[in-house]
Motif scaffolding. Structure first.
Motif, PDB file in Angstrom:
ATOM      1  N   ALA A 175      76.606  71.852  71.415  1.00  0.00           N
ATOM      2  CA  ALA A 175      77.581  71.411  72.413  1.00  0.00           C
ATOM      3  C   ALA A 175      77.417  72.173  73.728  1.00  0.00           C
ATOM      4  N   ASP A 176      77.850  71.535  74.812  1.00  0.00           N
ATOM      5  CA  ASP A 176      77.925  72.217  76.105  1.00  0.00           C
ATOM      6  C   ASP A 176      79.294  72.841  76.254  1.00  0.00           C
ATOM      7  N   ARG A 177      80.293  72.086  75.833  1.00  0.00           N
ATOM      8  CA  ARG A 177      81.655  72.571  75.943  1.00  0.00           C
ATOM      9  C   ARG A 177      82.339  72.441  74.593  1.00  0.00           C
ATOM     10  N   VAL A 178      83.362  73.234  74.389  1.00  0.00           N
ATOM     11  CA  VAL A 178      84.047  73.230  73.102  1.00  0.00           C
ATOM     12  C   VAL A 178      85.547  73.106  73.331  1.00  0.00           C
ATOM     13  N   MET A 179      86.176  72.337  72.461  1.00  0.00           N
ATOM     14  CA  MET A 179      87.626  72.268  72.469  1.00  0.00           C
ATOM     15  C   MET A 179      88.087  72.658  71.066  1.00  0.00           C
ATOM     16  N   VAL A 180      88.899  73.709  70.973  1.00  0.00           N
ATOM     17  CA  VAL A 180      89.418  74.122  69.678  1.00  0.00           C
ATOM     18  C   VAL A 180      90.794  73.493  69.517  1.00  0.00           C
ATOM     19  N   MET A 181      90.995  72.776  68.413  1.00  0.00           N
ATOM     20  CA  MET A 181      92.292  72.127  68.223  1.00  0.00           C
ATOM     21  C   MET A 181      93.075  72.793  67.109  1.00  0.00           C
ATOM     22  N   TYR A 182      94.375  72.860  67.296  1.00  0.00           N
ATOM     23  CA  TYR A 182      95.247  73.383  66.251  1.00  0.00           C
ATOM     24  C   TYR A 182      96.563  72.614  66.277  1.00  0.00           C
ATOM     25  N   ALA A 183      96.975  72.119  65.144  1.00  0.00           N
ATOM     26  CA  ALA A 183      98.232  71.376  65.017  1.00  0.00           C
ATOM     27  C   ALA A 183      98.372  70.302  66.093  1.00  0.00           C
ATOM     28  N   GLY A 184      97.311  69.540  66.316  1.00  0.00           N
ATOM     29  CA  GLY A 184      97.388  68.397  67.206  1.00  0.00           C
ATOM     30  C   GLY A 184      97.222  68.697  68.687  1.00  0.00           C
ATOM     31  N   ARG A 185      96.889  69.936  68.998  1.00  0.00           N
ATOM     32  CA  ARG A 185      96.765  70.296  70.415  1.00  0.00           C
ATOM     33  C   ARG A 185      95.493  71.074  70.654  1.00  0.00           C
ATOM     34  N   PRO A 186      94.897  70.913  71.818  1.00  0.00           N
ATOM     35  CA  PRO A 186      93.815  71.829  72.159  1.00  0.00           C
ATOM     36  C   PRO A 186      94.435  73.198  72.428  1.00  0.00           C
ATOM     37  N   VAL A 187      93.938  74.238  71.777  1.00  0.00           N
ATOM     38  CA  VAL A 187      94.501  75.557  72.034  1.00  0.00           C
ATOM     39  C   VAL A 187      93.544  76.430  72.827  1.00  0.00           C
ATOM     40  N   ILE A 216      84.382  69.310  69.291  1.00  0.00           N
ATOM     41  CA  ILE A 216      85.798  69.497  68.941  1.00  0.00           C
ATOM     42  C   ILE A 216      85.848  70.170  67.579  1.00  0.00           C
ATOM     43  N   VAL A 217      86.416  71.365  67.511  1.00  0.00           N
ATOM     44  CA  VAL A 217      86.489  72.065  66.227  1.00  0.00           C
ATOM     45  C   VAL A 217      87.941  72.327  65.842  1.00  0.00           C
ATOM     46  N   GLY A 218      88.157  72.537  64.571  1.00  0.00           N
ATOM     47  CA  GLY A 218      89.505  72.815  64.072  1.00  0.00           C
ATOM     48  C   GLY A 218      89.564  72.565  62.580  1.00  0.00           C
ATOM     49  N   GLU A 219      90.627  73.077  61.959  1.00  0.00           N
ATOM     50  CA  GLU A 219      90.794  72.912  60.518  1.00  0.00           C
ATOM     51  C   GLU A 219      91.091  71.472  60.141  1.00  0.00           C
ATOM     52  N   SER A 220      91.042  71.170  58.838  1.00  0.00           N
ATOM     53  CA  SER A 220      91.415  69.801  58.464  1.00  0.00           C
ATOM     54  C   SER A 220      92.869  69.569  58.825  1.00  0.00           C
ATOM     55  N   GLY A 221      93.143  68.405  59.316  1.00  0.00           N
ATOM     56  CA  GLY A 221      94.507  68.065  59.680  1.00  0.00           C
ATOM     57  C   GLY A 221      94.891  68.476  61.080  1.00  0.00           C
ATOM     58  N   SER A 222      93.946  69.016  61.851  1.00  0.00           N
ATOM     59  CA  SER A 222      94.329  69.464  63.190  1.00  0.00           C
ATOM     60  C   SER A 222      94.319  68.322  64.207  1.00  0.00           C
ATOM     61  N   GLY A 223      93.900  67.148  63.793  1.00  0.00           N
ATOM     62  CA  GLY A 223      93.974  66.003  64.695  1.00  0.00           C
ATOM     63  C   GLY A 223      92.652  65.602  65.325  1.00  0.00           C
ATOM     64  N   MET A 258      81.291  65.583  69.574  1.00  0.00           N
ATOM     65  CA  MET A 258      80.843  66.036  68.269  1.00  0.00           C
ATOM     66  C   MET A 258      82.015  66.706  67.573  1.00  0.00           C
ATOM     67  N   ILE A 259      82.510  66.080  66.526  1.00  0.00           N
ATOM     68  CA  ILE A 259      83.650  66.634  65.814  1.00  0.00           C
ATOM     69  C   ILE A 259      83.166  67.333  64.562  1.00  0.00           C
TER      70      ILE A 259
END
Ligand SMILES: Nc1ncnc2c1ncn2[C@@H]1O[C@H](COP(=O)(O)OP(=O)(O)OP(=O)(O)O)[C@@H](O)[C@H]1O
Ligand code: SF4
Ligand code: SF4
Ligand SMILES: [Mg+2]
Lengths: 333, 708
Positions: free
Chosen positions: B242-254, B60-67, B230-231
């Motif tokens: 990772a095998d799969r990735v979830m990119v998060m932005y503003a509390g949502r997977p984008v 799970i990747v994303g900026e700080s504060g993305s949830g 893995m965050i």
């Protein structure tokens, strides 16, 4: 970065209207003044102090009695049209006495309180910031004053000061009240000294005294302001003790301290002798406290009260971008 | 919320065996989390869906504060009472969200294990490492104390703690950061969990230690067969792990998909921006990074439409009205939440044209050959030792911290020299020695032709104009009580500039670093991290210095913001003819910014050379290990790379090994014949020239190796 994007300005640099207008300041003074004046309580406090000065120095001219006058028809009478604050045992007008006392106490309290804190701040900050031999000498000096019994010193000094101006008691009062604060300031300065923004200033070639005045002291301003406010009260009341030693305000002259001191003895039956000087003191201290709070908020960037209020029509509000520097509040005036 | 809750395919991308059991190990559906706050309800997570099978790794990747962390905390049942959670979290088919505290704590540590960023806060300081692992075992299993202890030793051995028999009785503070992280992993896998949640497990660690920890996590996964969430904010770490990735932005997977989809065919502008904004270790030509302008939106006042709209370079009208949902983009396991994903898939909107590439002018000085340019900074044989004292009253000297132990470094006009090394190797101490501009204990510092040993007070002050610094933490280095205008005016005033002049210069400086003149009236706390660092840079440039020392100028910033600051530094260097000493621990950043690189280890420079020499032909074993430890945001490359794992931690600078100071961790040392080993033990290698001019290494057996 935190979840709270509220406090952020957008990265690209927005052109959003800020309450301060387009004026770019390169100093801190104007901004602090603006933030101070924005604080209603602080402004009220300031107005009260100014009014007290006015009434203390101009009031006696309006009143028909002088503080030395004796009204042989009124001994110990409660407040009336002729004597607004009543009279004393010897027939002196309480209002005239209070105003006379206020003249002294305003100056003693404000100058003395601020002086005590300023001296403590300077000694403590120099000791903490410069360290080494400066610290050793100044710390020794602080400790010396801490262990010297002040009453003994004063009684030794008193013949020397007898008959001199009452102003002399301001530095005397300050001389025995600054040490504890100086120690606290020293410890704070020592830790601030290692902060990066102080190193940054040093590496930019800013001289030591300027670092103390511009970085060290403003960053312990909250502490200093609280200390100064407490010192105003302590000095006004402390002055009473000094009259024992024969300097300070001597009868027939009066100060709020001496008035309260004598008024206490008659509290059972003649309340006005205590109530009016006490009220003067309480109002003064409240006002000083309000000013102190306002100053503290004006210097503290995180204080909510001091921030400018954004005036912005609803339609223009773009919730989408975190351009607001604070929650939107519409000013009502 | 009409989210696609489709799951991802079964097979692990890394080709590892995946259990054929049909129920997923962990299933999160329509998870929504909000917190009431004074500024309104903060919608921290707005619809997260994923399924994870045993042996799979989800990044799970994303900026700080993305949830990211809040999602993990919800799964673990560790959110504060005030949090409002809806949706479902199933562990092996069992719903967790409606479980009480007591039941949850039975599951936590047994079926669900966690590894956090800061191991010190997760390990109790007053108990030994061993007793904490034993406790974890005994709480969940019926096992005797002696057996539990035996198992604890085995676990510590598994995670690579040397001498586990003895170390099992150590307290947490006796372990280094890397070892604590290992101990926490040991504790996490003690009960053979089904799912391990790792929240930024390597963020606080040095790269060589990070490589070790990732290796341990892989081992842990292979041994237990657990699924791992893995965050991280580091796209490099995810690429290889990772095998799969979830990119998060503003509390949502984008954007979600298998790791290759995300890295090679990103279909959402935010992902594209993240990938374009990180400097890469494997970039041979230097191109400008593409920063993502702006900041994430305020979670308590989200805009209508796409949350990314304010920062998106390809925003269209519909984005401001309708929030895009995750939809298939390309392969059937690749989903993206963007109205224009279709165009990105068909190629009518080329991915590399989404972000405009900023123009960076070329430095003038670069046209003159290096050896014809004058040296602006010369350090010869610099030492700085701190006495180690014991006793409160009478201080006895019991040893010495040799923080800097003989450094030679030269910076020529117009170049950027990168100084890299792990934490504690003496980088900051070196900088402080330079900036004090006093005569060092031992050695010589020459700044712009002036020896600091014979400077007068006034000359030293004058010289400060030419040598300025930008600190790592912009918040700490700006006086919080001063408005920005006063901060920028300070150096000018202290050199006696007139008021009008100061005013003009402050305005000019703010514009130079991309801020508005009005910003002068605000306090540092009212700016974002990136903006604060711009203020720090503006202040350093106020007196028109010739040399600027940059101490980790971007390491405190989020990746998307880091790129903007790096571009700015590059641009300013060219515009103002600056020379930089760039201190960093991130070699990818150094590759991107520097002309020459010096690698530091335990108070010494062990290798120095042009950027190409260091990165393409690293010759000191330490440089090789350091480079190979850095993950590349490229899954295929990352899987093929062989890591040179270093053993142990950086030794203490009080106790430097005899001979070559790297020998107790040197991988090459172990392969040497006995006679050669004796040489490493007996003789301290000094920097000596290699094949190419300007390339030097301090190793008796230096030899180039390609590791990137
Ligand atoms: N005042 C001091 N007294 C004793 N030891 C010190 C002192 N300052 C630094 N050290 C030691 O010197 C060594 C080098 O420290 P330095 O701060 O230069 O490391 P660094 O490479 O900058 O690390 P980081 O990347 O974490 O900032 C460390 O072992 C540190 O503990
Ligand atoms: S939906 Fe619109 S604003 Fe959002 S990422 Fe896609 S193009 Fe950009
Ligand atoms: S000198 Fe020996 S121990 Fe040191 S780095 Fe070279 S091979 Fe390794
Ligand atoms: Mg450092």
């Amino acid at each position: 970065m935190s979840l709270n994007a509220n406090a952020l300005v957008d990265e690209a640099g927005s052109t959003d209207p800020i309450g301060d207008g387009p004026q770019v300041s390169t100093g801190r003074g104007r901004l602090v003044l603006k933030r101070f004046l924005r604080n209603r309580a602080a402004t009220i406090g300031l107005v009260i102090v100014v009014l007290m000065f006015l009434s203390a120095f101009v009031g006696p001219d309006i009143d028909q009695w002088k503080y030395t006058d004796i009204d042989f028809e009124n001994f110990q009478t409660p407040p009336s049209g002729a004597h607004w604050f009543g009279t004393t045992q010897t027939g002196q007008d309480m209002f005239a006495l209070c105003m006379r006392g206020l003249q002294k106490s305003l100056i003693i309290g404000l100058v003395g309180g601020v002086l005590t804190t300023a001296f403590a701040a300077l000694v403590g900050a120099c000791a903490g910031y410069y360290g080494r031999w400066a610290d050793r000498i100044l710390s020794w000096f602080i400790d010396l004053f801490l262990v010297l019994p002040s009453f003994l010193m004063l009684s030794i000094l008193s013949p020397w000061f007898r008959g001199k101006t009452w102003m002399i008691l301001i530095p005397l009062l300050a001389a025995f009240a600054w040490m504890i604060t100086a120690r606290i300031v020293r410890a704070q300065a020592m830790s601030l000294k290692n902060r990066e923004f102080v190193s940054a200033a040093r590496f930019m070639g800013v001289p030591g005294w300027r670092i103390i005045l511009r970085h060290i002291l403003p960053n312990i301003a909250s502490l200093l302001i609280i200390d100064a406010v407490l010192n105003v009260a302590a000095t006004i009341l402390g002055e009473v003790n000094l009259s024992f030693f024969g300097f300070g305000v001597q009868a027939p002259d009066v100060s709020l301290g001496t008035l309260i001191d004598t008024g206490q003895q008659d509290i059972g039956s003649y309340q006005w002798l205590l109530v009016f000087p006490m009220a003067c003191l309480v109002v003064l201290l409240l006002a000083v406290n309000m000013i102190g709070d306002g100053l503290r908020d004006a210097l503290d960037p995180n204080a909510q009260g001091a921030k400018s209020k954004v005036r912005r029509p609803k339609a223009e509000r773009r919730d989408s971008t975190p351009v607001l520097t604070e929650p939107v509040t519409v000013e009502v005036d | 919320m009409s989210q696609s809750s489709e799951s991802f395919p079964l097979q692990s991308q890394n080709g590892r065996a995946v259990s054929l059991n049909d129920t997923p190990a962990l299933e999160v559906a329509d998870l929504e989390i909000s917190f009431p706050s004074e500024a309104g309800v903060v919608s921290a997570v707005r619809g997260v869906n994923y399924q994870l099978r045993r042996g799979e790794v989800l990044g799970i990747v994303g900026e700080s504060g993305s949830g990211k962390s809040v999602t993990a905390m919800a799964v673990l049942g560790l959110l504060p009472e005030t949090a409002q959670v809806t949706g479902s979290v199933r562990l092996g088919g069992r719903e967790l969200l409606n479980l009480g505290d007591k039941e949850m704590s039975k599951i936590r540590g047994r079926e669900l294990a966690m590894v956090f960023q800061d191991p010190l806060s997760a390990l109790t300081p007053v108990f030994t490492i061993g007793s904490q692992i034993i406790e974890a075992l005994q709480v969940h299993q019926d096992i005797s104390k002696a057996d539990a202890r035996k198992r604890a030793v085995e676990l510590l051995d598994l995670v690579g703690i040397p001498d586990p028999q003895r170390r099992v009785d150590n307290f947490p503070h006796e372990f280094s950061g890397g070892m604590r992280q290992r101990a926490m992993i040991a504790q996490a896998i003690a009960n053979d969990p089904a799912v391990i949640i790792a929240d930024e497990p390597t963020t606080a660690l040095d790269v060589t230690i990070q490589a070790q920890i990732l290796d341990v996590l892989k081992t842990a996964k292979d041994v237990t067969g657990a699924a791992i969430v893995m965050i991280t904010h580091d796209l490099g770490v995810v690429a290889g792990f990772a095998d799969r990735v979830m990119v998060m932005y503003a509390g949502r997977p984008v954007e979600t998909g298998v790791v290759e989809d995300i890295y090679y065919e990103p279909r959402m502008p935010y992902t594209i921006g993240l990938l374009g904004s990180i400097p890469r270790l494997d970039d041979t030509e230097r191109k400008a990074l593409t920063p993502i302008d702006g900041n994430p939106p305020n979670l308590s006042a989200l805009p209508v439409g796409c949350p990314f709209q304010a920062r998106c370079p390809i925003v269209v009208d519909v984005c401001r009205q309708v929030e895009p949902v995750l939809e298939r983009a390309g392969s059937d396991v690749h989903h993206s939440a963007c109205h224009r994903a279709g165009e990105l898939v068909t190629g009518s909107l080329p991915v590399d044209e989404v972000y405009p590439v900023p123009e960076i002018p070329e430095a003038r000085a670069a046209r003159i050959p290096r050896d014809q340019r004058p040296a602006v900074l010369e350090i010869t044989n610099l030492h700085k030792h701190f006495p180690l004292t014991r006793g409160a009253l009478a201080k006895r000297k019991v040893g010495e911290v040799r923080a800097v132990d003989g450094i030679d470094l030269e910076i020529r006009a117009g170049e950027t020299v990168g100084l890299v090394g792990e934490s504690g190797c003496g980088k900051t101490t070196t900088l402080m020695q330079l900036l004090e501009l006093v005569s060092p204990e031992q050695g010589k510092i020459v700044v712009l032709g002036k020896d600091t040993a014979n400077l007068h007070q006034n000359e030293r002050r004058e010289l400060r104009r030419d040598l300025q610094v930008v600190f790592q933490d912009p918040m700490a280095s700006l006086d919080p009580r001063m408005p920005v205008g006063a901060i920028l005016a300070e150096p000018l005033r202290s050199f006696g500039r007139k008021k009008a002049e100061v005013f003009a210069r402050v305005t000019e400086l703010l514009k130079l670093v991309g801020l508005e003149p009005e910003h002068a009236n605000r306090f540092p706390a009212e700016f974002s991290g990136g903006q604060r660092q711009r203020i720090g840079i503006a202040r350093a440039l106020a007196l028109e210095p010739k040399v600027v020392i940059l101490d980790e100028p971007v390491s405190a910033l989020d990746v998307s913001i880091q790129a903007g600051v790096l571009n700015l530094l590059e641009e300013l260097k060219a515009k103002l003819d600056l020379s930089y000493l760039f201190v960093a621990h991130d070699l990818s950043v150094v590759r991107h910014t520097s002309d020459r690189v010096a690698v530091m280890y335990l108070g010494r420079i062990v290798e120095v050379g042009d950027v190409a020499q260091i990165f393409d032909a690293p010759s000191h074993p330490y440089t090789q290990a350091l480079l190979s430890a850095i993950p590349v945001p490229d899954p295929r490359k990352e899987r093929e790379r062989a890591r040179i794992l270093l053993e142990g931690d950086l030794p203490s600078p009080t106790n430097i090994p005899s001979g070559c100071r790297f020998r107790n961790r040197c991988p090459k040392f172990q392969t040497l014949a006995e006679g050669d080993q004796a040489r490493c033990i007996g003789e301290d290698p000094s920097l000596h020239g290699l094949d190419e001019p300007g390339h030097e290494a301090a190793c008796h057996f230096a030899g180039a190796l390609s590791v990137v």
